[in-house]
Scaffold this motif. Sequence first.
Motif, PDB file in Angstrom:
ATOM      1  N   LEU A 170       0.986  -1.118  -0.066  1.00 24.58           N
ATOM      2  CA  LEU A 170      -0.104  -0.043  -0.105  1.00 24.58           C
ATOM      3  C   LEU A 170       0.839   1.251   0.107  1.00 24.58           C
ATOM      4  N   ASN A 171       2.043   1.226   0.757  1.00 19.97           N
ATOM      5  CA  ASN A 171       2.815   2.202   0.727  1.00 19.97           C
ATOM      6  C   ASN A 171       3.557   2.651  -0.571  1.00 19.97           C
ATOM      7  N   LYS A 172       3.769   1.484  -1.182  1.00 17.92           N
ATOM      8  CA  LYS A 172       4.442   1.642  -2.507  1.00 17.92           C
ATOM      9  C   LYS A 172       3.452   2.233  -3.573  1.00 17.92           C
ATOM     10  N   TYR A 173       2.151   1.904  -3.371  1.00 20.94           N
ATOM     11  CA  TYR A 173       1.221   2.465  -4.349  1.00 20.94           C
ATOM     12  C   TYR A 173       1.042   3.894  -4.019  1.00 20.94           C
ATOM     13  N   ILE A 174       0.652   4.113  -2.840  1.00 18.91           N
ATOM     14  CA  ILE A 174       0.192   5.499  -2.462  1.00 18.91           C
ATOM     15  C   ILE A 174       1.319   6.687  -2.761  1.00 18.91           C
ATOM     16  N   ASN A 175       2.467   6.025  -2.439  1.00 17.93           N
ATOM     17  CA  ASN A 175       3.763   7.014  -2.769  1.00 17.93           C
ATOM     18  C   ASN A 175       4.155   7.304  -4.184  1.00 17.93           C
ATOM     19  N   GLU A 176       3.902   6.085  -5.021  1.00 16.94           N
ATOM     20  CA  GLU A 176       3.972   6.170  -6.439  1.00 16.94           C
ATOM     21  C   GLU A 176       3.250   7.255  -7.021  1.00 16.94           C
ATOM     22  N   PHE A 177       1.959   7.335  -6.808  1.00 14.60           N
ATOM     23  CA  PHE A 177       0.965   8.087  -7.234  1.00 14.60           C
ATOM     24  C   PHE A 177       0.515   9.348  -6.596  1.00 14.60           C
ATOM     25  N   GLU A 178       1.452   9.343  -5.427  1.00 16.65           N
ATOM     26  CA  GLU A 178       1.044  10.597  -4.534  1.00 16.65           C
ATOM     27  C   GLU A 178      -0.357  10.736  -3.963  1.00 16.65           C
ATOM     28  N   ILE A 179      -1.003   9.815  -3.497  1.00 14.45           N
ATOM     29  CA  ILE A 179      -2.146   9.836  -3.144  1.00 14.45           C
ATOM     30  C   ILE A 179      -2.549  10.436  -1.837  1.00 14.45           C
ATOM     31  N   PRO A 180      -3.269  11.516  -1.749  1.00 14.28           N
ATOM     32  CA  PRO A 180      -3.602  12.194  -0.359  1.00 14.28           C
ATOM     33  C   PRO A 180      -4.073  10.997   0.495  1.00 14.28           C
ATOM     34  N   ARG A 181      -3.497  11.044   1.983  1.00 12.42           N
ATOM     35  CA  ARG A 181      -4.053   9.996   2.774  1.00 12.42           C
ATOM     36  C   ARG A 181      -4.970  10.233   3.789  1.00 12.42           C
ATOM     37  N   LYS A 182      -5.379  11.518   3.891  1.00 10.31           N
ATOM     38  CA  LYS A 182      -6.231  12.355   4.990  1.00 10.31           C
ATOM     39  C   LYS A 182      -7.648  11.868   5.011  1.00 10.31           C
ATOM     40  N   LYS A 183      -8.010  11.575   3.706  1.00 12.95           N
ATOM     41  CA  LYS A 183      -9.378  11.354   3.266  1.00 12.95           C
ATOM     42  C   LYS A 183      -9.682  10.032   2.674  1.00 12.95           C
ATOM     43  N   LEU A 184      -9.010   9.064   3.037  1.00  7.92           N
ATOM     44  CA  LEU A 184      -8.814   7.872   2.007  1.00  7.92           C
ATOM     45  C   LEU A 184      -9.622   6.596   2.673  1.00  7.92           C
ATOM     46  N   SER A 185     -10.546   6.076   1.891  1.00 10.62           N
ATOM     47  CA  SER A 185     -11.462   5.049   2.187  1.00 10.62           C
ATOM     48  C   SER A 185     -10.713   3.882   1.399  1.00 10.62           C
ATOM     49  N   GLY A 186     -11.255   2.517   1.654  1.00 11.77           N
ATOM     50  CA  GLY A 186     -10.782   1.389   0.850  1.00 11.77           C
ATOM     51  C   GLY A 186     -11.542   0.368   0.817  1.00 11.77           C
ATOM     52  N   VAL A 187     -11.343  -0.409  -0.438  1.00 11.40           N
ATOM     53  CA  VAL A 187     -12.377  -1.307  -0.849  1.00 11.40           C
ATOM     54  C   VAL A 187     -11.048  -2.590  -1.160  1.00 11.40           C
ATOM     55  N   LEU A 188     -11.023  -3.574  -0.447  1.00 12.52           N
ATOM     56  CA  LEU A 188     -10.109  -4.659  -0.660  1.00 12.52           C
ATOM     57  C   LEU A 188     -10.795  -6.012  -0.939  1.00 12.52           C
ATOM     58  N   GLY A 189     -10.508  -6.618  -2.301  1.00 13.11           N
ATOM     59  CA  GLY A 189     -10.635  -7.943  -2.194  1.00 13.11           C
ATOM     60  C   GLY A 189      -9.717  -9.070  -2.184  1.00 13.11           C
ATOM     61  N   VAL A 190      -9.491  -9.750  -1.171  1.00 16.94           N
ATOM     62  CA  VAL A 190      -8.645 -10.696  -1.095  1.00 16.94           C
ATOM     63  C   VAL A 190      -8.523 -12.241  -1.205  1.00 16.94           C
ATOM     64  N   ALA A 191      -7.498 -12.785  -1.670  1.00 19.59           N
ATOM     65  CA  ALA A 191      -7.772 -14.340  -2.069  1.00 19.59           C
ATOM     66  C   ALA A 191      -7.608 -15.029  -0.763  1.00 19.59           C
ATOM     67  N   ALA A 192      -8.635 -14.790   0.229  1.00 17.39           N
ATOM     68  CA  ALA A 192      -8.543 -15.488   1.636  1.00 17.39           C
ATOM     69  C   ALA A 192     -10.156 -15.338   2.056  1.00 17.39           C
ATOM     70  N   PRO A 193     -10.284 -16.393   3.009  1.00 13.34           N
ATOM     71  CA  PRO A 193     -11.751 -16.195   3.559  1.00 13.34           C
ATOM     72  C   PRO A 193     -11.498 -14.866   4.635  1.00 13.34           C
ATOM     73  N   ILE A 194     -12.732 -14.426   4.931  1.00 13.90           N
ATOM     74  CA  ILE A 194     -12.816 -13.100   5.936  1.00 13.90           C
ATOM     75  C   ILE A 194     -13.311 -13.737   7.294  1.00 13.90           C
ATOM     76  N   ILE A 195     -12.406 -14.258   7.999  1.00 11.55           N
ATOM     77  CA  ILE A 195     -13.028 -14.679   9.124  1.00 11.55           C
ATOM     78  C   ILE A 195     -12.283 -13.886  10.396  1.00 11.55           C
ATOM     79  N   GLY A 196     -12.854 -12.823  11.123  1.00 17.23           N
ATOM     80  CA  GLY A 196     -12.331 -12.312  12.197  1.00 17.23           C
ATOM     81  C   GLY A 196     -11.158 -11.060  11.667  1.00 17.23           C
TER      82      GLY A 196
END
Length: 335
Positions: A68-94
């Motif tokens: 995430l740091n790599k991507y955010i720094n590469e594109f100079e994404i403002p962090r202050k008002k950032l939300s996220g939607v992540l899809g992961v190759a894993a079951p979501i348990i806890g």
Amino acid sequence: ISYLYHYFISYILNLIEYVFLKFEEKINTLIADLGATNARLAIVKDCKDIIDKSSYKIKNFKTLDDLLNKYINEFEIPRKKLSGVLGVAAPIIGDEINFVNIDFSFSAKDIKKKFFPKGLRILNDVQMQGYAINSLPKEELISIGINNDLPQGPKILIVPGTGLGLSILNNKKCIATEAGHLHIPNLSQNINRILDHFEKEKERKATFEDLLSGKGISYIYSVLSQNIHHTYSNEDILNNLKNDKFCSETKNYLVEIYAHFAKYGALITGSTGGVYLSGSLSEGLLKNDDFSRFKYIFEESAKMNKYLSNIPIFLIREIDLGFMGALEVCRNEFL
């Protein structure tokens, strides 16, 4: 007149301030489709436009923080008002998210605290992709066999890749499953030979994911050719540019296994709204010449043939299914 003038000016200034504040309140949403091999990230601006797309090999990062740091720094994404939607190759348990096919994990609470002050939604990757079916244009669908108009009812999305995912879309809500880890039952004599070999070698029964996946392509070929040291890539095997008979047999076995998995998924979930197949492996495996055989195996049933024959099957062209699904989630979560 003076009073009206001052009232008008005051109204305009208040309107400008309101618009400015509303603009300031807009939240950028970082969306990510995190598979076991590739990580694809982008920004959704105002829950409308997808910008700053990028792709990385997930094996090059020790932690999700690093990625995430790599991507955010590469594109100079403002962090202050950032939300996220992540899809992961894993079951979501806890809180602790552990990927199934790679050694990669993270804490949802920690990631939210560090990166997403305006909110975070984490889904299974195929679950997130499933939300894209809500708004998928018909021109992105390739019909497998003769299908009627799109009927109502639950839909399933199947995505073989590094692993094997299946999600269920019902009433515009998508549900994750771990159906790829179901054991493969006895099928044809040829498939059973592969299953027997797998069980003797691995000392466990084969799951659908073991064979209907990237690693499965190579494994089936190695068993048929009796050459565990072959140098063929999965693309070489599926395209069979060298007219190798074992490549042809491997593809035929995979089509058969895939059709059975789709059939079982449709029967278990009652997906009368359609079966949708996606991913580069699906596109590489299923060509026009394979459609009729796939459909025949899918519909073959002594008792449920009529039911299965009314279920449409589609191959999805869209390569940004994860981003499209994340956009749908973004609109539901943050608008």
